[in-house]
Design a protein around this motif. Structure first.
Motif, PDB file in Angstrom:
ATOM      1  N   ILE A   1      71.607  55.233  32.918  1.00  0.00           N
ATOM      2  CA  ILE A   1      72.591  55.307  34.005  1.00  0.00           C
ATOM      3  C   ILE A   1      72.699  56.740  34.501  1.00  0.00           C
ATOM      4  CG2 ILE A   1      75.007  54.964  34.664  1.00  0.00           C
ATOM      5  CD1 ILE A   1      75.111  52.497  33.146  1.00  0.00           C
ATOM      6  N   PHE A   2      72.477  56.896  35.796  1.00  0.00           N
ATOM      7  CA  PHE A   2      72.616  58.203  36.449  1.00  0.00           C
ATOM      8  C   PHE A   2      73.899  58.158  37.273  1.00  0.00           C
ATOM      9  CE2 PHE A   2      68.229  57.015  35.842  1.00  0.00           C
ATOM     10  CZ  PHE A   2      67.798  58.061  35.032  1.00  0.00           C
ATOM     11  N   GLY A   3      74.812  59.053  36.981  1.00  0.00           N
ATOM     12  CA  GLY A   3      76.115  59.019  37.656  1.00  0.00           C
ATOM     13  C   GLY A   3      77.109  58.191  36.857  1.00  0.00           C
ATOM     14  N   GLY A   4      77.029  58.292  35.555  1.00  0.00           N
ATOM     15  CA  GLY A   4      77.895  57.482  34.696  1.00  0.00           C
ATOM     16  C   GLY A   4      79.325  57.986  34.620  1.00  0.00           C
ATOM     17  N   THR A   5      79.625  59.064  35.349  1.00  0.00           N
ATOM     18  CA  THR A   5      81.004  59.565  35.327  1.00  0.00           C
ATOM     19  C   THR A   5      81.810  59.068  36.521  1.00  0.00           C
ATOM     20  OG1 THR A   5      80.210  61.547  36.420  1.00  0.00           O
ATOM     21  CG2 THR A   5      80.457  61.652  34.034  1.00  0.00           C
ATOM     22  N   GLY A   6      81.144  58.526  37.543  1.00  0.00           N
ATOM     23  CA  GLY A   6      81.874  57.929  38.666  1.00  0.00           C
ATOM     24  C   GLY A   6      82.522  56.636  38.218  1.00  0.00           C
ATOM     25  N   ASP A   7      83.490  56.161  39.000  1.00  0.00           N
ATOM     26  CA  ASP A   7      84.248  54.972  38.603  1.00  0.00           C
ATOM     27  C   ASP A   7      83.349  53.760  38.347  1.00  0.00           C
ATOM     28  OD1 ASP A   7      86.683  56.178  38.635  1.00  0.00           O
ATOM     29  OD2 ASP A   7      87.166  55.593  40.696  1.00  0.00           O
ATOM     30  N   LEU A   8      82.425  53.516  39.262  1.00  0.00           N
ATOM     31  CA  LEU A   8      81.609  52.316  39.156  1.00  0.00           C
ATOM     32  C   LEU A   8      80.561  52.473  38.047  1.00  0.00           C
ATOM     33  CD1 LEU A   8      81.046  49.507  40.267  1.00  0.00           C
ATOM     34  CD2 LEU A   8      79.675  50.544  42.076  1.00  0.00           C
ATOM     35  N   GLY A   9      79.908  53.642  38.002  1.00  0.00           N
ATOM     36  CA  GLY A   9      78.889  53.885  36.977  1.00  0.00           C
ATOM     37  C   GLY A   9      79.476  53.809  35.580  1.00  0.00           C
ATOM     38  N   ARG A  10      80.650  54.371  35.448  1.00  0.00           N
ATOM     39  CA  ARG A  10      81.368  54.343  34.167  1.00  0.00           C
ATOM     40  C   ARG A  10      81.704  52.908  33.763  1.00  0.00           C
ATOM     41  NH1 ARG A  10      85.191  57.490  31.228  1.00  0.00           N
ATOM     42  NH2 ARG A  10      87.108  56.320  30.867  1.00  0.00           N
ATOM     43  N   GLY A  11      82.192  52.132  34.737  1.00  0.00           N
ATOM     44  CA  GLY A  11      82.537  50.726  34.466  1.00  0.00           C
ATOM     45  C   GLY A  11      81.311  49.924  34.057  1.00  0.00           C
ATOM     46  N   LEU A  12      80.199  50.155  34.743  1.00  0.00           N
ATOM     47  CA  LEU A  12      78.974  49.431  34.396  1.00  0.00           C
ATOM     48  C   LEU A  12      78.494  49.832  33.006  1.00  0.00           C
ATOM     49  CD1 LEU A  12      77.153  49.630  37.856  1.00  0.00           C
ATOM     50  CD2 LEU A  12      78.074  47.554  36.778  1.00  0.00           C
ATOM     51  N   ALA A  13      78.504  51.137  32.730  1.00  0.00           N
ATOM     52  CA  ALA A  13      78.051  51.625  31.426  1.00  0.00           C
ATOM     53  C   ALA A  13      78.863  50.980  30.296  1.00  0.00           C
ATOM     54  CB  ALA A  13      78.177  53.154  31.368  1.00  0.00           C
ATOM     55  N   ILE A  14      80.175  50.928  30.465  1.00  0.00           N
ATOM     56  CA  ILE A  14      81.047  50.351  29.431  1.00  0.00           C
ATOM     57  C   ILE A  14      80.731  48.870  29.216  1.00  0.00           C
ATOM     58  CG2 ILE A  14      83.462  49.699  28.968  1.00  0.00           C
ATOM     59  CD1 ILE A  14      84.263  52.409  30.279  1.00  0.00           C
ATOM     60  N   ASN A  15      80.585  48.126  30.318  1.00  0.00           N
ATOM     61  CA  ASN A  15      80.317  46.694  30.180  1.00  0.00           C
ATOM     62  C   ASN A  15      78.931  46.411  29.598  1.00  0.00           C
ATOM     63  OD1 ASN A  15      82.491  44.675  31.545  1.00  0.00           O
ATOM     64  ND2 ASN A  15      82.634  46.721  32.428  1.00  0.00           N
ATOM     65  N   PHE A  16      77.934  47.146  30.037  1.00  0.00           N
ATOM     66  CA  PHE A  16      76.587  46.927  29.495  1.00  0.00           C
ATOM     67  C   PHE A  16      76.560  47.272  28.002  1.00  0.00           C
ATOM     68  CE2 PHE A  16      74.732  47.864  33.976  1.00  0.00           C
ATOM     69  CZ  PHE A  16      74.852  46.530  34.326  1.00  0.00           C
ATOM     70  N   ALA A  17      77.233  48.372  27.634  1.00  0.00           N
ATOM     71  CA  ALA A  17      77.268  48.775  26.224  1.00  0.00           C
ATOM     72  C   ALA A  17      78.021  47.745  25.392  1.00  0.00           C
ATOM     73  CB  ALA A  17      77.914  50.151  26.087  1.00  0.00           C
ATOM     74  N   ALA A  18      79.128  47.223  25.946  1.00  0.00           N
ATOM     75  CA  ALA A  18      79.919  46.226  25.202  1.00  0.00           C
ATOM     76  C   ALA A  18      79.101  44.959  24.968  1.00  0.00           C
ATOM     77  CB  ALA A  18      81.201  45.903  25.967  1.00  0.00           C
ATOM     78  N   ALA A  19      78.132  44.696  25.865  1.00  0.00           N
ATOM     79  CA  ALA A  19      77.280  43.512  25.712  1.00  0.00           C
ATOM     80  C   ALA A  19      76.107  43.788  24.770  1.00  0.00           C
ATOM     81  CB  ALA A  19      76.777  43.060  27.085  1.00  0.00           C
ATOM     82  N   GLY A  20      76.043  44.999  24.207  1.00  0.00           N
ATOM     83  CA  GLY A  20      75.025  45.287  23.201  1.00  0.00           C
ATOM     84  C   GLY A  20      73.834  46.097  23.687  1.00  0.00           C
ATOM     85  N   HIS A  21      73.843  46.472  24.953  1.00  0.00           N
ATOM     86  CA  HIS A  21      72.735  47.300  25.440  1.00  0.00           C
ATOM     87  C   HIS A  21      72.958  48.762  25.053  1.00  0.00           C
ATOM     88  CE1 HIS A  21      71.092  43.955  27.671  1.00  0.00           C
ATOM     89  NE2 HIS A  21      72.278  43.717  28.204  1.00  0.00           N
ATOM     90  N   GLU A  22      71.845  49.466  24.839  1.00  0.00           N
ATOM     91  CA  GLU A  22      71.937  50.900  24.560  1.00  0.00           C
ATOM     92  C   GLU A  22      71.934  51.632  25.898  1.00  0.00           C
ATOM     93  OE1 GLU A  22      68.918  52.500  21.953  1.00  0.00           O
ATOM     94  OE2 GLU A  22      69.349  54.549  22.654  1.00  0.00           O
TER      95      GLU A  22
END
Lengths: 226, 226
Positions: free
Chosen positions: A5-26
């Motif tokens: 994820i590039f731009g993981g500090t923006g609202d949307l990037g952060r939200g996606l990162a959290i959800n993908f990680a919660a689903a077990g992705h690295e």
């Protein structure tokens, strides 16, 4: 799957990162410097201690990811994408980038010459010609996403490669609670999905709350998870 | 209210004419010739015998209408609008025009130079500078609309004049069953609403049925009629 994820500090990037990680992705957190990547990964780990967030400098992150999400401000495309082009070749690259300007009358989607391409996604595709660019997630409610709410929203997916669209559809329904992803066809309409963000911002401003978009009336589409 | 409709024989124009007439509005059916207008009005009267459909040549129809709906093919804008510009001055003019092209990969929204303006609605506004142009209805399911079904859809309304947007919002919720109209802000985003039609056509083709769009999560928006 390893998702860069590039731009993981923006609202949307952060939200996606959290959800993908919660689903077990690295999650591989890419940034211009290792220091910034470290900070971004630490912030994400604080939000989701059970998640795996690996900080890397952009090119290394692009190399590490099986799939990439570009969530940077659109002004950053020209500087960020070219060095990663080779590492992104052959990979699905999801653009959630929007080019918006803000005036007295509200948010306005940039179009035409101001963009330098038919859409932000097209510009990314121009600069990383071997990547399989897909547009998705632009219109998800970012606060609800970050809070891992059940979103009750449809994700419209546009891209040149049908296989890439299907990969994103599967990733979405397996990772983001309460969403249904739909194959919305060719990349040519990317600007329309990007621009819906301006419409949604204006609706949020006018009526309060956080709008999400959904589609009804499709006979053979999967049901949205209840 | 007298509502002038230009292009009342297309699927969407016909559906709007039927619903507005069923709600008690007098429909003025404009066409390039009196003979074509007569035919169009007769077809509409057959679909809704209780409705009032008055056929008139375009300029006379524009003069007669308190409000106008432009539902012509986009290639017809250049020829149709200029002669009516004076008659439309000061009136709300709803554009439901889309510029789409169809390729192997699906429907594609025209943008940029091909359009000659930022959107079809912008081109109408250029040619009728004193009209209050509003974009709405592009994304309604035309078959369901013609059949006067309860649509369960949201109508997004963009336009420069807030007063004009509010007039269209009121007209919609009082005339089209199962719809809720929402103020989506400035005309600058007209292309986005026009282009959503291409996305919806592609969804219909992919999944079957007739898609309609709705928005959830807005705290202070009126409820969609049950």
């Amino acid at each position: 799957m390893k998702i860069a994820i590039f731009g993981g500090t923006g609202d949307l990037g952060r939200g996606l990162a959290i959800n993908f990680a919660a689903a077990g992705h690295e999650i591989v957190v890419g940034s211009r410097s290792q220091e910034r990547a470290d900070q971004a990964a630490a912030t994400l780990a604080e939000a989701l201690p059970s998640g795996t967030f690996t900080p890397l400098e952009n090119v290394a992150a692009a190399e590490a990811g099986d799939l990439a999400v570009v969530s940077i401000p659109w002004e950053g495309i020209e500087g960020t994408i070219p060095p990663m082009a080779e590492a992104l070749a052959g990979k699905v690259v999801i653009s959630v980038v929007n080019a918006l300007k803000f005036g007295k009358s509200g948010a306005i989607a940039e179009q035409g010459e101001a963009l330098g391409a038919a859409s932000c996604a097209h510009r990314i595709q121009d600069l990383a010609p071997e990547a399989k660019v897909v547009v998705a997630y632009n219109n998800l409610p970012a606060a609800g996403l970050q809070a891992q709410h059940h979103l009750d929203a449809d994700v419209l997916v546009c891209g040149k490669s049908k296989e890439a669209r299907e990969k994103v559809i599967e990733l979405t329904s397996s990772s983001i609670p309460g969403t249904r992803a739909l194959d919305a066809g060719p990349l040519a309409n990317a600007l329309i999905l990007e621009g819906m963000t301006a419409i949604i911002i204006n609706l949020n401003k006018r009526y309060g709350g956080e709008a999400s978009l959904s589609i009804s009336g499709l006979e053979n589409a999967p049901a949205r998870p209840a």
